[in-house]
Motif scaffolding. Sequence first.
Motif, PDB file in Angstrom:
ATOM      1  N   ARG A  19      -0.620  16.334 -15.820  1.00 39.16           N
ATOM      2  CA  ARG A  19      -0.747  16.024 -17.240  1.00 39.16           C
ATOM      3  C   ARG A  19      -0.580  17.312 -18.023  1.00 39.16           C
ATOM      4  N   VAL A  20       0.066  17.235 -19.162  1.00 39.34           N
ATOM      5  CA  VAL A  20       0.246  18.397 -20.022  1.00 39.34           C
ATOM      6  C   VAL A  20      -0.935  18.457 -20.991  1.00 39.34           C
ATOM      7  N   PHE A  21      -1.706  19.524 -20.891  1.00 39.05           N
ATOM      8  CA  PHE A  21      -2.872  19.740 -21.740  1.00 39.05           C
ATOM      9  C   PHE A  21      -2.547  20.769 -22.821  1.00 39.05           C
ATOM     10  N   LYS A  68      15.077  18.171 -22.492  1.00 35.73           N
ATOM     11  CA  LYS A  68      14.248  17.605 -23.558  1.00 35.73           C
ATOM     12  C   LYS A  68      12.863  18.219 -23.448  1.00 35.73           C
ATOM     13  N   PRO A  69      12.194  18.419 -24.590  1.00 31.94           N
ATOM     14  CA  PRO A  69      10.854  19.000 -24.539  1.00 31.94           C
ATOM     15  C   PRO A  69       9.840  18.044 -23.904  1.00 31.94           C
ATOM     16  N   ILE A  70       8.839  18.629 -23.284  1.00 34.16           N
ATOM     17  CA  ILE A  70       7.753  17.869 -22.670  1.00 34.16           C
ATOM     18  C   ILE A  70       6.530  18.084 -23.553  1.00 34.16           C
ATOM     19  N   LYS A  71       6.025  17.013 -24.122  1.00 32.44           N
ATOM     20  CA  LYS A  71       4.988  17.108 -25.138  1.00 32.44           C
ATOM     21  C   LYS A  71       3.579  17.112 -24.547  1.00 32.44           C
ATOM     22  N   ASN A  72       2.674  17.645 -25.355  1.00 34.12           N
ATOM     23  CA  ASN A  72       1.252  17.610 -25.034  1.00 34.12           C
ATOM     24  C   ASN A  72       0.829  16.164 -24.775  1.00 34.12           C
ATOM     25  N   ASP A  73       0.008  15.973 -23.784  1.00 38.01           N
ATOM     26  CA  ASP A  73      -0.552  14.682 -23.379  1.00 38.01           C
ATOM     27  C   ASP A  73       0.458  13.756 -22.717  1.00 38.01           C
ATOM     28  N   HIS A  74       1.661  14.262 -22.444  1.00 39.56           N
ATOM     29  CA  HIS A  74       2.591  13.531 -21.587  1.00 39.56           C
ATOM     30  C   HIS A  74       2.307  13.958 -20.149  1.00 39.56           C
ATOM     31  N   SER A  75       2.926  13.288 -19.199  1.00 43.95           N
ATOM     32  CA  SER A  75       2.873  13.778 -17.827  1.00 43.95           C
ATOM     33  C   SER A  75       4.202  14.447 -17.516  1.00 43.95           C
TER      34      SER A  75
END
Length: 172
Positions: A19-21, A68-75
Amino acid sequence: MTERKQKTCKESLVIKTSRVFPQDTNNHNTLFGGKLMTYIDDTASISASRHCRVGIVTASTDSVDFLKPIKNDHSVCLESYVASVGRTSMEIFVKVISENLMTGERYLAATSFLTFVAIGDDGKPVEVPEVVPESEEEQMIHSGAKARAAARKERLKASRSLANALKTDIPW
């Protein structure tokens, strides 16, 4: 001459999901590129080790393409496997998929190719098993290996030439 052992791509498959925190993100609220590169090298190194079962070293990170960017709260899910081999080297393919955990939308966020060399107890390169691609994706990735290897050799030649021209003394 003995025949080389063969292994399938899936025998080296590694899947890592995190998970992206907030502490993993930059000022754009997206995953730090360096953090993703750490994940990429980690999963690729495990794939290389699974394939050859001896010591390995990273020879090159051939490419990391941030799509593509990977956003906060994505996995962020990384899938890596040995895509092709030389005599002592292994090319590892890493596919990075992000998922919006609220909507379930998944997208390809990045791809990467790295090269590892198998090292014996004496510190010298050792022969690795051949790799057998089975799935359509594995075969597609494998089919471009010769062109990527040729480009890698040219890039290394240029890097060595540049290194010979650079100074290593501190200018101040």
